[in-house]
Motif scaffolding. Structure first.
Motif, mmCIF file in Angstrom:
data_model
loop_
_atom_site.group_PDB
_atom_site.id
_atom_site.type_symbol
_atom_site.label_atom_id
_atom_site.label_comp_id
_atom_site.label_asym_id
_atom_site.label_seq_id
_atom_site.Cartn_x
_atom_site.Cartn_y
_atom_site.Cartn_z
ATOM 1 N N ILE A 245 0.823 -1.207 0.000
ATOM 2 C CA ILE A 245 0.000 0.000 0.000
ATOM 3 C C ILE A 245 0.862 1.264 0.000
ATOM 4 O O ILE A 245 0.341 2.376 -0.012
ATOM 5 C CB ILE A 245 -0.942 0.027 1.215
ATOM 6 C CG1 ILE A 245 -0.150 0.012 2.529
ATOM 7 C CG2 ILE A 245 -1.925 -1.144 1.155
ATOM 8 C CD1 ILE A 245 -1.002 0.258 3.767
ATOM 9 N N VAL A 246 2.189 1.122 0.010
ATOM 10 C CA VAL A 246 3.081 2.278 0.131
ATOM 11 C C VAL A 246 3.298 2.902 -1.246
ATOM 12 O O VAL A 246 3.843 2.270 -2.152
ATOM 13 C CB VAL A 246 4.425 1.892 0.760
ATOM 14 C CG1 VAL A 246 5.312 3.130 0.915
ATOM 15 C CG2 VAL A 246 4.210 1.225 2.117
ATOM 16 N N ALA A 247 2.880 4.144 -1.376
ATOM 17 C CA ALA A 247 3.001 4.870 -2.633
ATOM 18 C C ALA A 247 4.202 5.814 -2.596
ATOM 19 O O ALA A 247 4.694 6.185 -1.530
ATOM 20 C CB ALA A 247 1.723 5.666 -2.907
ATOM 21 N N THR A 248 4.652 6.205 -3.775
ATOM 22 C CA THR A 248 5.683 7.239 -3.924
ATOM 23 C C THR A 248 5.181 8.266 -4.930
ATOM 24 O O THR A 248 4.218 8.013 -5.662
ATOM 25 C CB THR A 248 7.003 6.632 -4.416
ATOM 26 O OG1 THR A 248 6.750 5.798 -5.565
ATOM 27 C CG2 THR A 248 7.663 5.789 -3.330
ATOM 28 N N ASP A 249 5.832 9.410 -4.993
ATOM 29 C CA ASP A 249 5.401 10.444 -5.938
ATOM 30 C C ASP A 249 5.468 9.946 -7.374
ATOM 31 O O ASP A 249 4.589 10.244 -8.191
ATOM 32 C CB ASP A 249 6.282 11.692 -5.796
ATOM 33 C CG ASP A 249 6.127 12.372 -4.456
ATOM 34 O OD1 ASP A 249 5.033 12.294 -3.861
ATOM 35 O OD2 ASP A 249 7.120 12.979 -3.987
ATOM 36 N N ILE A 250 6.523 9.227 -7.696
ATOM 37 C CA ILE A 250 6.695 8.639 -9.031
ATOM 38 C C ILE A 250 6.976 7.161 -8.835
ATOM 39 O O ILE A 250 7.790 6.786 -7.994
ATOM 40 C CB ILE A 250 7.844 9.313 -9.799
ATOM 41 C CG1 ILE A 250 7.535 10.799 -10.018
ATOM 42 C CG2 ILE A 250 8.092 8.616 -11.135
ATOM 43 C CD1 ILE A 250 8.691 11.582 -10.604
ATOM 44 N N PHE A 251 6.304 6.333 -9.615
ATOM 45 C CA PHE A 251 6.493 4.890 -9.498
ATOM 46 C C PHE A 251 6.870 4.306 -10.840
ATOM 47 O O PHE A 251 6.191 4.525 -11.846
ATOM 48 C CB PHE A 251 5.215 4.219 -8.984
ATOM 49 C CG PHE A 251 5.217 2.725 -9.163
ATOM 50 C CD1 PHE A 251 6.239 1.956 -8.615
ATOM 51 C CD2 PHE A 251 4.227 2.094 -9.892
ATOM 52 C CE1 PHE A 251 6.263 0.582 -8.810
ATOM 53 C CE2 PHE A 251 4.249 0.725 -10.074
ATOM 54 C CZ PHE A 251 5.269 -0.026 -9.540
ATOM 55 N N LEU A 252 7.976 3.546 -10.864
ATOM 56 C CA LEU A 252 8.490 2.933 -12.085
ATOM 57 C C LEU A 252 8.526 1.417 -11.939
ATOM 58 O O LEU A 252 9.371 0.884 -11.222
ATOM 59 C CB LEU A 252 9.900 3.449 -12.385
ATOM 60 C CG LEU A 252 10.637 2.773 -13.555
ATOM 61 C CD1 LEU A 252 9.894 3.005 -14.873
ATOM 62 C CD2 LEU A 252 12.071 3.273 -13.646
ATOM 63 N N PRO A 253 7.645 0.689 -12.630
ATOM 64 C CA PRO A 253 7.768 -0.769 -12.681
ATOM 65 C C PRO A 253 8.711 -1.170 -13.807
ATOM 66 O O PRO A 253 8.755 -0.530 -14.850
ATOM 67 C CB PRO A 253 6.335 -1.237 -12.963
ATOM 68 C CG PRO A 253 5.703 -0.103 -13.692
ATOM 69 C CD PRO A 253 6.426 1.169 -13.297
#
Length: 345
Positions: A245-253
């Motif tokens: 559930i932990v989000a970041t400002d920018i997410f890169l898979p």
């Protein structure tokens, strides 16, 4: 232009190579959702530009990594520390930042070995900060109850301009860390309070992951709960799924988390017009080998074979070569050569 090369970089780092028994056939769909949710631009381009905008010479950037635990991999795995080292190298030379690795004590040896193989020495923080003599290392408490205060202390001491998580496990809806196939490791510490501090202090946060259980995936948690093979189940009774559930400002898979880091390095190299911010294939071999030798083993069979996430190390070497060439041709002056006529016609 950044979005043109960024789109190509993103395509390369999301080429999936996985055994059928693992979570497979999923990376492109996850990437598409993350890109849509983030506004539609290539994600490596967004991440690199955000770092270039926010990180000034002498600023600290926290790099959080570490996955894999005893008994399988007591010092972690070969996905994570090499990517963290590559990011530290690009930030150090490209943005003149002070990288600070943040990890659990058990994961420190491969992180330090990877960084030093990349040519970024790991020093005491005051020396790294005051004289920019490499990176620094900060290790977490081993008891969960002490983590929140420790995280607040890091932000007070370092006042970071950005924080990046790469292959760092994040808690699910029950606050539990998991491997990607629903196994619950023992003896691990949740470092997500660092990202609570980032939100509190309006510090740029970036998450890089490859399988739903890493910090950053919280940005698309609803999608992952319906899509991931272990979206709502685990390999024990009562588990509610691995997606964090932990989000970041920018997410890169990415197909492999290291490759996601290399993609951001490539975009920083493009923005800084410095091809060498992406390591050479020979240096990639050195970094991954140092990680393996220090106990950051390949995670499938928990050995020191030259493998990262089931792919041969030579594949990662090929990835960085392709990224270096993408940067080279895109920062070179316009040139048709001798056989294609005048460029102005």
């Amino acid at each position: 232009m950044p979005d043109i090369i960024g789109d190509t970089v993103d395509r390369l780092i999301t080429v999936e190579m996985r055994n059928r028994a693992m979570n497979h056939g999923i990376i492109r769909q996850i990437y598409d959702e993350a890109r849509r949710e983030g506004g539609g631009r290539p994600i490596t381009a967004r991440a690199a530009q955000a770092l270039a905008d926010r990180v000034k010479p002498g600023d600290t950037v926290l790099i959080v990594t570490g996955a894999g635990y005893a008994p399988e991999a007591p010092n972690g795995e070969s996905d994570g520390p090499p990517g963290a080292a590559a990011l530290a190298r690009a930030l150090f030379w490209g943005l003149r930042a002070v990288p600070v690795f943040v990890t659990e004590p058990c994961h420190a040896p491969p992180v330090v070995a990877s960084s030093q193989a990349a040519g970024i020495m790991v020093r005491d923080y005051p020396l790294a900060k005051s004289r920019r003599m490499g990176a620094a290392l900060m290790t977490s408490p081993t008891e969960q109850h002490a983590v929140a205060e420790w995280a607040a202390g890091i932000f007070e001491t370092c006042r970071p301009a950005a924080i990046i998580a790469i292959e760092r496990l994040g808690p699910n809806v029950d606050g539990i860390l998991h491997y990607s196939t629903g196994v619950r490791p023992e003896g691990c510490v949740d470092l997500s309070p660092l990202f609570d501090e980032a939100r509190k202090h309006d510090v740029l946060s970036i998450g890089i992951g490859d399988n739903g259980n890493e910090i950053g995936f919280g940005r698309i948690h609803g999608f992952m709960q319906d899509f991931h093979p272990y979206c709502r189940r685990c390999q024990y009774d009562g588990g509610k799924g691995v997606p964090t559930i932990v989000a970041t400002d920018i997410f890169l898979p990415a197909s492999i988390s290291n490759w996601g880091a290399y993609g951001i390095c490539a975009m920083l190299a493009f923005l800084c017009k410095q091809q060498n911010l992406v390591q050479t294939p020979e240096l990639e071999r050195k970094i991954v080998t140092a990680c393996l030798d220090a106990g950051g083993w390949e995670m499938r069979y928990c050995t020191s074979r030259f493998i990262v996430d089931g792919t041969e190390g030579e594949s990662s070497m090929a990835i960085v070569q392709l990224l270096r060439d993408m940067v080279r041709v895109n920062i070179a002056p316009p040139d048709r050569g001798l056989s294609h006529g005048d460029i102005d016609r």
